[in-house]
Write an enzyme that holds these catalytic residues in place. Structure first.
Site, short mmCIF file in Angstrom:
data_model
loop_
_atom_site.label_atom_id
_atom_site.label_comp_id
_atom_site.label_asym_id
_atom_site.label_seq_id
_atom_site.Cartn_x
_atom_site.Cartn_y
_atom_site.Cartn_z
N LYS B 137 34.84 43.70 -11.52
CA LYS B 137 36.00 42.05 -11.87
C LYS B 137 35.11 41.81 -10.26
CE LYS B 137 39.32 39.13 -13.59
NZ LYS B 137 40.12 39.29 -13.66
N SER B 212 39.60 36.07 -17.82
CA SER B 212 39.14 35.60 -16.51
C SER B 212 37.82 37.22 -15.89
CB SER B 212 39.95 35.58 -15.09
OG SER B 212 40.40 36.73 -14.94
N SER B 236 43.83 38.70 -19.05
CA SER B 236 42.94 38.51 -18.81
C SER B 236 41.76 39.86 -18.49
CB SER B 236 42.33 38.09 -17.05
OG SER B 236 43.19 36.88 -17.11
#
Lengths: 563, 563
Positions: B137, B212, B236
């Site tokens: 990420k 996310s 997330s």
């Protein structure tokens, strides 16, 4: 915790007086003694000479935790005998140094009798602490008792349930038997409040017993308790342990269950308070920690770390595995305040003893201690003023601004809140900076591998617990020798080394780091600190409780061998 | 992290355009494909049919982590081969669903070549993840690369050093090879920002990939990466795992090293973000967790918990020890929002499969989920508005107020900050209340021992990861099915169960808990969610990562056996 009654609440002076009266009435009349006059400073021998305790009770109260547990387990001594002996000595101690808050003799003796019955009936102990009386700082809630943490405003607030640790210790077979004095707000390294007054140092009553677990320190030093539980936010277990000549442990966040404690700065989720044991032997510390952790406290406290007691870590598998050829680093000073001569001498004693025992000793280079201390205070002070104001304003109780003898006229000490609080966003920025320094410090420690000769980084740091021994009342104004380890969340233990000796510990001029350092230097005069214990601190890394205990045993043995 | 240049900084649109252009140039020309038109919603088969990957590359990219590692360790497949195969597939995936941020082919291949040389020269692997490409990420800093977390304002800020986890994975032999897209601020359960745009769901591009860690979810689902690392503050890791049909783990605070991550709400020390793995198999999750924890991350991250990987806990010693006759509790809904029909059906599938496998299944009674969710948001919002304002105001970049397609005209979603921040003292009061509820929840769990028939409390909870599968863009407005476990710090894993089936998953009217529940119900139409994966969540207690992984394997096997 029952809600306080905010309407029709009496004036704080009435609350304090009424509580003090009830405390007096809770003492069995036959245990009242005639203590020496105030001019007798050293009262450490009095419990054994006052005549209240018989020879067997003196023997019991002079016995270390491990042997006590053996005697209790084989019924050589009953829990009632042991509890009675320590209770009598605790009450004597209280009359000497004013160390107790809650006194509940009948309840403790009834519990002890139950344990005796159980052992007699089943032939089994209830648990690993069967029959052991344990004293508690006035923060650990016990159902049906008040927990004021030194606030007159909280007199009359009775706990609905036990703190998690109390339940666990009961499950282990312990006998909770007294609670001990603290400073108002807890946020002082001495012990004085409007309800119970001041606790003094048994070795020299003109000196403080330290704080905030100062009642506990004084009580255990007088052997009025075999084991005490204090609470450490910035040194509150270690400072009184050091000032009273004890062993004490500050575990890492969450290693012991904290839930159900009445604390200060509740909800502050950053630099956390922890409970820790205080005793006259390091074996007491070990027995306690192992017993509590073996009950899996994480099943009852959401913040307790799910980490078993690890015998491998106790056997120092991460430190060579043999307990031999360790490398200790001595931090002679923190770069901010130079320790007084007795502290310096104790470090030299420790160095020689460890070298004689075959260990390597190098110097520890402190980094950013001042910044760490300042950030930590700023985090605590982010909301502390508001908390204290709300708590005390319920009854108009004055917020104490000094631990000095003349409370009204002494300047506010430097670690009191200086502001009205900050925003949450501002607090986050402080906390962010603190995490950055924690990383720097960890890397700094790791980098010592290049200078130890063991292939490992330094195994433990040995450093002062304070730049001085127990100070005169109101003069303990520097806690960063302990607080930095709270900020870093390092496990740290206190152990005794020597006592102040006016012939060996004369004044020793040195260059000053700053004006405060000069002030601290000028406070020193060996006569002022006569007879005070000198202790040191052993620091390991986060969640290294087992290794810290083992290494403290090793240092302790080396000191004994060198005597 | 290098400081941003605040003077002479270009307008945010220029920064975003320039970055996007650089990203385009980082893609090898020969890997550009012609993706299907936007009207093709399901693009999951495209990577294998587009012609860019040869048969061996397709085989490699369809191989699970454990087998990949075996092939790499015996040099059946080289690290260069494996990295090339996944890189090509990742670039195809990016052209389908816009999932990547940083692309650095040469660097990754050079690293892979080094690993191949090492193996060839020494006959040894570098570590347990030798040659495994891992995607990250866009929060995990890699030296020399930018980390924008979706802020145009942070374009041009290059990392001076690796995140601790990156260093650890390199030590383990892994090959970091791409970074993946996130929403601006990270504080959204979908993935859209002004720099890189929107990531869509590979199974239906009219739906979100979640957030996310939405870039990671989409990439791993398309098998453009064998293993991804996301970050979970309120769901997330788990939301994109669930929306994209993956396995994903939210470990407890500090089980994995977080230091060196560019995050949101930095310095917020209460409800903490954690890193977690995402993969197409549960064995991938296990291999990753064990490898990382075995490096002792606490030596390099001061917040990493000193707790070894525990095979006893993996073998469920605290849960009967055999992996048989477990008791799972199903939470059908959280008392706030009733899940859509496909989620309900997946819970029924799980129940039947577990019962068939000889396990007991009871109902889980949620307590105080709404309050927990509200408190958690209040804690995050205590200073978030100020943080976002300061970050975006450097370039005038607008703060995104919706993940909807028409960004300008959509109402602000309910979980955006609604206030300008609170004081530190107010924050402490919220945090104090949260701790109280954590204790209540722990006791609630413990009390289930009376209804399981195993002598133990419920072994794990099985519950939705969200009340819906992947939603249309801008419609994912409820995260409490994941966020409550962050607030409680319970370890939680996602596992796939089925896909939406319009014949089985018709609308099912029910009574509404509240107006929001009604809104969520009215969003449902099986056609809208065509082809979406349906996943569930398995929840254990704090720091029970090993047991949660093992129980997820058990559930997974039961589901497979029931098919």
């Amino acid at each position: 915790m029952a809600n306080s009654i905010t309407t029709d609440k009496p004036h704080w002076t009435a609350l304090a007086a009424e509580k003090k009266q009830r405390q007096l009435e809770s003492i069995p009349h036959e245990w009242i003694v005639t203590p020496p006059s105030d001019s007798t400073l050293d009262v450490s021998a009095f419990p054994e000479t006052c005549g209240l305790l018989n020879a067997r009770e003196i023997e019991i109260t002079n016995t270390s935790v491990d042997v006590l547990l053996e005697k209790l387990a084989c019924a050589a001594w009953t829990a009632v005998d042991v509890t009675t002996a320590f209770y009598k000595r605790a009450i004597v101690a209280h009359q000497l140094v004013n160390c107790l808050t809650e006194i509940f003799v009948d309840r403790a003796l009834a519990r002890a009798a139950e344990l005796d019955d159980y052992l007699k009936t089943t032939g089994q102990v209830v648990g690993p602490l069967h029959g052991l009386p344990i004293s508690f700082k006035d923060q650990l809630c016990i159902k049906g008792l008040e927990t004021t943490i030194g606030y007159a405003s909280w007199v009359g607030q009775y706990a609905d349930e036990n703190a998690v640790l109390i339940d666990i210790l009961i499950e282990c077979g312990a006998v909770p038997f007294v609670r001990t004095n603290v400073p108002q707000t807890l946020a002082w390294p001495e012990t004085f409040n409007h309800v119970f007054g001041r606790t003094t140092n048994p070795y020299n009553r003109s000196l403080t017993s330290g704080g905030s677990s100062g009642g506990e320190g004084a009580l255990v030093a007088l052997k009025g308790s075999p084991l005490g539980v204090g609470c450490d936010l910035g040194g509150s277990v270690r400072i009184p342990s050091a000032f009273c000549g004890l062993y004490g442990l500050r575990p890492s966040y969450g290693r012991l269950p904290y839930y159900g404690i009445r604390g200060t700065l509740d909800g502050q989720d950053s630099v956390l308070p922890v409970l820790g044991p205080m005793a006259n032997s390091v074996v007491g510390i070990k027995v306690f920690m192992r017993a509590v952790i073996n009950t899996k406290p994480w099943l009852n406290d959401p913040l307790a770390v799910r980490k078993k007691w690890d015998e491998d870590e106790y056997n120092l598998v991460d430190h060579g595995g043999s307990g031999k050829n360790l490398c200790f680093a001595i931090m002679w000073d923190d770069g901010v305040v130079v320790p007084h001569p007795p502290i310096r001498r104790s470090l030299e004693i420790a160095r020689a003893a460890l070298q004689n025992a075959g260990h390597k000793v190098v110097d520890w280079k402190p980094i950013k201690h001042k910044l760490l201390g300042d950030i930590t205070r700023d985090i605590w002070n982010a909301g502390s003023a508001e908390e204290y104001m709300i708590t005390t304003s319920a009854t108009g109780e004055p917020l104490i601004t000094s631990m000095g003898l003349d409370v009204a006229n002494v300047t506010v000490a430097s670690f009191r809140p200086q502001n009205d609080g900050i925003t949450a966003y501002q607090l986050w920025q402080l906390q962010k900076l603190r995490q950055k320094i924690r990383k720097e410090y960890l890397d700094h420690w790791k980098a010592t591998a290049s200078e130890t000769g063991t292939g490992r980084p330094v195994d433990a740091i040995i450093c002062p617990a304070a730049p001085f021994v127990a100070t005169p009342h109101g003069k303990n104004r520097y806690v960063d020798y302990t607080a930095v380890w709270n900020a870093l969340d390092y496990a740290a233990a206190i152990f005794p080394v020597t006592t102040v000796d006016s012939t060996l510990d004369g004044k020793a001029p040195h260059a000053f780091y700053n004006d405060f350092d000069k002030d601290v230097y000028e406070m020193y005069d060996p006569e002022k600190f006569r007879n005070a214990p000198v202790c040191l601190q052993l620091v390991g890394r986060t969640l290294e409780e087992e290794a810290v205990i083992r290494m403290t045993e090793i240092v302790d043995a080396a000191l004994l061998a060198a005597k």
